[in-house]
Enzyme design. Structure first.
Site, short mmCIF file in Angstrom:
data_model
loop_
_atom_site.label_atom_id
_atom_site.label_comp_id
_atom_site.label_asym_id
_atom_site.label_seq_id
_atom_site.Cartn_x
_atom_site.Cartn_y
_atom_site.Cartn_z
N HIS A 120 0.64 -1.02 0.05
CA HIS A 120 0.05 0.01 0.11
C HIS A 120 0.94 1.09 0.08
O HIS A 120 2.06 1.24 0.38
CB HIS A 120 -0.81 0.06 1.27
CG HIS A 120 -0.05 0.08 2.48
ND1 HIS A 120 0.57 -0.62 3.17
CD2 HIS A 120 0.07 1.19 3.37
CE1 HIS A 120 1.21 -0.52 4.29
NE2 HIS A 120 0.76 0.71 4.34
N ASP A 122 0.68 5.03 2.10
CA ASP A 122 -0.13 5.13 3.32
C ASP A 122 -1.17 6.25 3.04
O ASP A 122 -1.01 7.42 2.21
CB ASP A 122 0.95 6.03 4.50
CG ASP A 122 1.66 4.82 5.22
OD1 ASP A 122 1.14 3.65 5.14
OD2 ASP A 122 2.82 4.99 5.46
N HIS A 275 4.65 -0.04 -0.06
CA HIS A 275 5.61 -0.56 1.03
C HIS A 275 4.84 -1.83 1.82
O HIS A 275 3.30 -1.74 1.67
CB HIS A 275 6.16 0.56 2.04
CG HIS A 275 5.13 1.01 2.92
ND1 HIS A 275 4.48 2.10 2.59
CD2 HIS A 275 4.62 0.71 4.13
CE1 HIS A 275 3.47 2.57 3.41
NE2 HIS A 275 3.66 1.60 4.29
N ARG A 290 5.13 5.72 14.18
CA ARG A 290 5.03 6.09 12.92
C ARG A 290 4.53 7.50 12.83
O ARG A 290 3.39 7.55 13.54
CB ARG A 290 3.99 5.29 11.89
CG ARG A 290 4.28 5.65 10.35
CD ARG A 290 3.24 4.63 9.76
NE ARG A 290 2.00 5.26 9.44
CZ ARG A 290 0.86 4.86 8.90
NH1 ARG A 290 1.05 3.52 8.24
NH2 ARG A 290 -0.25 5.34 8.70
C1 SIN Z 1 3.52 0.43 7.57
O1 SIN Z 1 2.79 -0.01 6.92
O2 SIN Z 1 3.24 1.96 7.94
C2 SIN Z 1 4.20 -0.08 8.63
C3 SIN Z 1 5.53 -0.77 8.12
C4 SIN Z 1 6.23 -1.58 9.03
O3 SIN Z 1 6.00 -1.84 10.15
O4 SIN Z 1 7.17 -2.01 8.49
#
Ligand code: SIN
Length: 299
Positions: A120, A122, A275, A290
């Site tokens: 995805h 974000d 990602h 995050r």
């Molecule tokens: C996310 O999708 O923002 C998390 C990525 C992760 O935990 O590696």
């Protein structure tokens, strides 16, 4: 959108640091050496980081001993921050920080344990998806827990002609709820959403091929997690096309895999990448903070 420039006070006092940007030997990513993110950032250092972020799409800052406040302050240099709809997993006192973690304490998850388990970009399900995200390692497992990044500019540049023709000028729907029920089955702790939360994540429509607002480069902008259909196509054709686009996007030659080290801070560009969190063995603990920076309406 205008990128925030140095605040007058910090720019005045900040001393430039001996930064080196070292590109990875691969399709995406660079390491930033010599920068301590706990120190005020000089205007010229901010400009170099901003440029490197546009050029490499993923920046890795090693061994950053920063507080959540410092992560928030650095993130805000690039724009306003977005608050995640799952307020259950905000860091106490810091709604701008989403806890991404598989840790359960006193029978309660402390964070979003299955964040990123489908490819995805974000907040693509918002009218203004995210410009970029920062993830700061708090606690890492001894194995697993990698994060993969796919270069969506390369995905567009190398897209076979028949797929280019099929998507050019098309739009697609993005929905936060697309995989929510499936994720709840896998992770029963995932909360039911309130009516207010559902109202915050109404489906949106974005171009399938977007133009990066700062570099002008085109990128594919669909994802396995949030894109549900291509507007104007019959359902079976839309699904078939989306599957071909997903499969092409994540070809190995478009990917960088980040193997986390203690106190890593990683800053990626959601306008250029998708990602994926590769997953952590259940018996091992992983905790990340995050922050998510707001971007523009895609065009
Ligand atoms: C996310 O999708 O923002 C998390 C990525 C992760 O935990 O590696």
């Amino acid at each position: 959108m205008t990128i925030a420039t140095d605040r007058a006070v910090s720019a005045h006092h900040a001393v430039p640091q001996a930064i080196e940007i070292r590109a990875f030997d691969g399709p995406v990513g660079a390491e930033v050496l010599g920068l301590d993110l706990s120190q005020p950032l000089a205007a010229e250092d901010f400009a170099r980081i901003h440029r490197a972020h546009l050029d490499h799409h993923v920046l890795v800052f090693r061994d950053q001993r920063i507080t959540p406040e410092e992560q928030i302050a650095f993130s805000r240099r690039f724009g306003p921050l977005q608050i995640h709809v799952l307020h259950q997993f905000q860091l106490s006192g810091h709604p701008e920080v989403l806890i991404v973690s598989n840790i359960v304490e006193d029978g309660k998850p402390i964070g979003l344990g299955d964040a990123g388990h489908f490819w995805h970009s974000d907040l693509s399900y918002k009218e203004t998806p995210s410009l970029g995200s920062m993830l700061h390692a708090q606690e890492l497992p001894s194995e697993g827990g990698d994060t993969l990044f796919a270069n969506m500019h390369l995905a567009w540049d190398t897209l076979p002609a028949h797929l280019r023709t099929a998507v050019e000028g098309r739009s697609a729907e993005h929905t936060y709820l697309a995989k929510y029920a499936e994720l709840q089955k896998r992770s029963p702790w995932r909360p039911n959403l309130s009516a207010e939360q559902i109202a915050q994540v109404k489906p949106v429509v974005h171009p399938v091929v977007r133009t990066h607002p700062e570099t002008g480069r085109k990128a594919l902008f669909i994802s396995e997690h949030f894109t549900t259909r291509i507007i104007g196509l019959p359902e079976d054709e839309s699904q078939q096309l989306l599957e071909e686009l997903f499969a092409h996007s994540v070809r190995p030659e478009h990917l960088y895999t980040h193997k986390w080290a203690e106190h890593d801070m990683v800053f990626w560009d959601n306008r250029s990448l998708m990602h994926l969190a590769a997953g952590t063995p259940d018996h091992l603990r992983r905790k990340m903070y995050r922050t998510t920076i707001e971007g523009d309406v895609p065009f």
